[in-house]
Scaffold this motif. Structure first.
Motif, short mmCIF file in Angstrom:
data_model
loop_
_atom_site.label_atom_id
_atom_site.label_comp_id
_atom_site.label_asym_id
_atom_site.label_seq_id
_atom_site.Cartn_x
_atom_site.Cartn_y
_atom_site.Cartn_z
N UNK A 1 0.84 -1.16 0.29
CA UNK A 1 0.09 -0.24 -0.12
C UNK A 1 0.81 1.18 -0.01
N UNK A 2 2.14 1.17 0.83
CA UNK A 2 2.97 2.18 0.49
C UNK A 2 4.06 2.09 -0.33
N UNK A 3 4.62 0.93 -0.15
CA UNK A 3 5.79 0.80 -1.09
C UNK A 3 5.61 0.34 -2.53
N UNK A 4 4.28 0.14 -2.89
CA UNK A 4 3.90 -0.19 -4.17
C UNK A 4 3.70 0.91 -5.01
N UNK A 5 3.43 0.64 -6.45
CA UNK A 5 3.30 1.57 -7.49
C UNK A 5 4.39 2.43 -7.73
N UNK A 6 5.66 2.06 -7.81
CA UNK A 6 6.85 2.61 -8.28
C UNK A 6 7.57 3.38 -7.15
N UNK A 7 7.02 3.30 -6.00
CA UNK A 7 7.78 3.99 -4.68
C UNK A 7 9.15 3.67 -4.47
N UNK A 8 9.62 2.31 -4.68
CA UNK A 8 10.78 2.01 -4.28
C UNK A 8 11.65 1.67 -5.50
N UNK A 9 11.25 2.21 -6.64
CA UNK A 9 11.93 2.21 -7.95
C UNK A 9 11.64 0.96 -8.78
N UNK B 1 -1.60 -9.37 -3.46
CA UNK B 1 -0.97 -8.07 -3.08
C UNK B 1 -1.99 -7.10 -2.89
N UNK B 2 -1.81 -6.17 -1.91
CA UNK B 2 -2.50 -5.19 -1.75
C UNK B 2 -2.12 -3.78 -2.23
N UNK B 3 -2.52 -3.04 -2.79
CA UNK B 3 -2.29 -1.55 -3.19
C UNK B 3 -3.18 -0.56 -2.86
N UNK B 4 -2.97 0.74 -2.51
CA UNK B 4 -3.74 1.86 -2.26
C UNK B 4 -2.67 3.01 -2.53
N UNK B 5 -2.89 4.10 -1.53
CA UNK B 5 -2.04 5.17 -1.68
C UNK B 5 -1.87 5.84 -3.14
N UNK B 6 -0.76 5.58 -3.35
CA UNK B 6 -0.41 6.20 -4.82
C UNK B 6 -1.20 5.84 -5.89
N UNK B 7 -1.96 4.92 -6.07
CA UNK B 7 -2.40 4.08 -6.98
C UNK B 7 -3.26 5.01 -8.20
#
Ligand SMILES: *Cc1c(COP(=O)(O)O)cnc(C)c1O
Length: 390
Positions: A220-228, A243-249
């Protein structure tokens, strides 16, 4: 400040009005360089032209349809998201509105998967100490931090915590007669930007595969490109079951997603789960732009380069108040010998927005579009507000 809000947030004394690029301005016209991105949400910064255009066009056409029907844009978003996660084995998605809601969906998948295959009693979910998984009763129960386990009980039962990095403890905790799933943040965010070791994740994936325990990544925090990398788990070379995603999505529009692979894509059936707003056309239109932008290899390469630049500058100071600089991509933690909150308050006055994570750690989550020049400006401000040596 006003009294109308319930007292849940430790709010800083600033009221924002608008943003552009990596900058916010408050109601008095003062400008702030944003190293928080709304807690990893505004990944393309503010006023990103194609995002504004897509949201504006979509809101003029259609904001929402009930989930008894489909919309063209939600379908396109779901297809693109599943494709973006296909390399780590994801096949289907359920769209929600937030991180906690996405993790709730993951827990439901774990419970049902195990119940249908093994019968009752194998419902436990193992999570890590220091983890953060959300604020609902169940996701608080999943969160491995004591401070969250007060006042709101009884919590959902069946969660147990292991210390990160301890492979033996994980081996013991992953009892295949009682455990359905392991839920893990590849890089813990809220508790201080703590990337898990490669060896730990590799061992976790092997235990889970051997014991038919679901490996679930909270990205949710580290996905969608955050870590490169588009997903943080890609860097570990493992294939999760969920896998769960949210925040930057969706770049600032509320959204959440639960993705499932071979074992889990078809666990939830008709009527098992739902969410009124989940993946509505407005969130989907925004999410499509984020996916189109962030997934490009050159864009991800820039995230890695800029993150490395920030860490290099911080290390080059050899500052006596900084004891550790760590992170991946534009997800960076800086341990201090002093409390983080006063540093953050002082930087706000100087026009730089920072986050803390724990009492002694600064957390940087700048928008991906931050420029080299803005990075240098921000770090100059940080340097000026750190207490001097001695
Ligand atoms: C923010 C966060 C959540 C909760 O997301 P909400 O959208 O606030 O419900 C869950 N897990 C992680 C890792 C997070 O960073």
């Amino acid at each position: 400040m006003t009294d109308v809000f319930m007292n849940t947030y430790h709010r800083l004394p600033v009221v924002f009005e608008k943003g552009e690029g990596a900058w916010l301005s408050d109601i008095n016209g003062k400008h702030y360089l944003d190293f928080t991105a709304g807690i990893a949400v505004n990944c393309l910064g503010y006023g990103y032209p194609s995002l504004v255009k897509a949201i504006s066009a979509q809101t003029a056409k259609l904001n929402h349809v009930g989930n008894y029907f489909q919309s063209d844009v939600s379908l396109a978003f779901a297809e693109k998201l599943v494709a973006a996660c296909a390399s780590v084995g994801m096949r289907k998605v359920f769209l929600a509105n937030s991180g906690a809601e996405a993790n709730e969906g993951a827990c439901k998948i774990a419970r049902k998967y195990s119940l249908k295959k093994y019968g009752p009693g194998r419902h436990r979910i193992v999570t890590l100490k220091g983890s953060f998984h959300g604020r609902t009763i169940t996701t608080l129960a999943a969160t491995g931090q004591e401070k969250f386990h007060k006042d709101f009980g009884p919590f959902t039962e069946g969660f147990l915590f292991v210390p990160p990095g301890d492979i033996d403890a994980l081996d013991r905790a992953l009892d295949p007669s009682s455990v359905a799933a392991l839920l893990i943040e590849a890089v813990q965010g809220e508790s201080g930007i703590i990337p898990q070791d490669d060896a730990y994740i590799t061992a976790a994936a092997a235990f889970c595969a051997d014991r038919d325990i679901l490996l679930m990544f909270d990205e949710i925090q580290c996905g969608v490109g955050r870590t490169g990398t588009f997903l943080a788990c890609e860097a570990y070379g493992v294939k999760p079951d969920v896998i769960t995603l949210a925040k930057g999505l969706s770049g600032g529009v509320p959204v959440g997603a639960v993705l499932g692979g071979e074992k889990t894509a078809d666990v939830l059936g008709m009527g098992d789960h739902g969410s009124t707003f989940g993946g509505n056309p407005l969130a989907a239109a925004a999410g499509l732009v984020v996916l189109e932008t962030v997934q490009q290899p050159a864009f991800l390469q820039e995230i890695r380069r800029k993150g490395e630049k920030i860490r290099e500058i911080l290390r080059s100071w050899n500052h006596p108040k900084i004891t550790c600089v760590r992170g991946r991509g534009l997800m960076i933690g800086v341990d201090l010998t002093v409390e983080a909150w006063p540093v953050l308050e002082a930087s706000l006055v100087q026009g730089l927005l920072l986050l803390s994570a724990g009492t002694h750690t600064l957390r940087f989550l700048p928008p991906y579009i931050i420029s080299d020049n803005e990075i240098e400006q921000a770090l100059k401000i940080l340097y000026s507000v750190l207490p001097p040596a001695g």
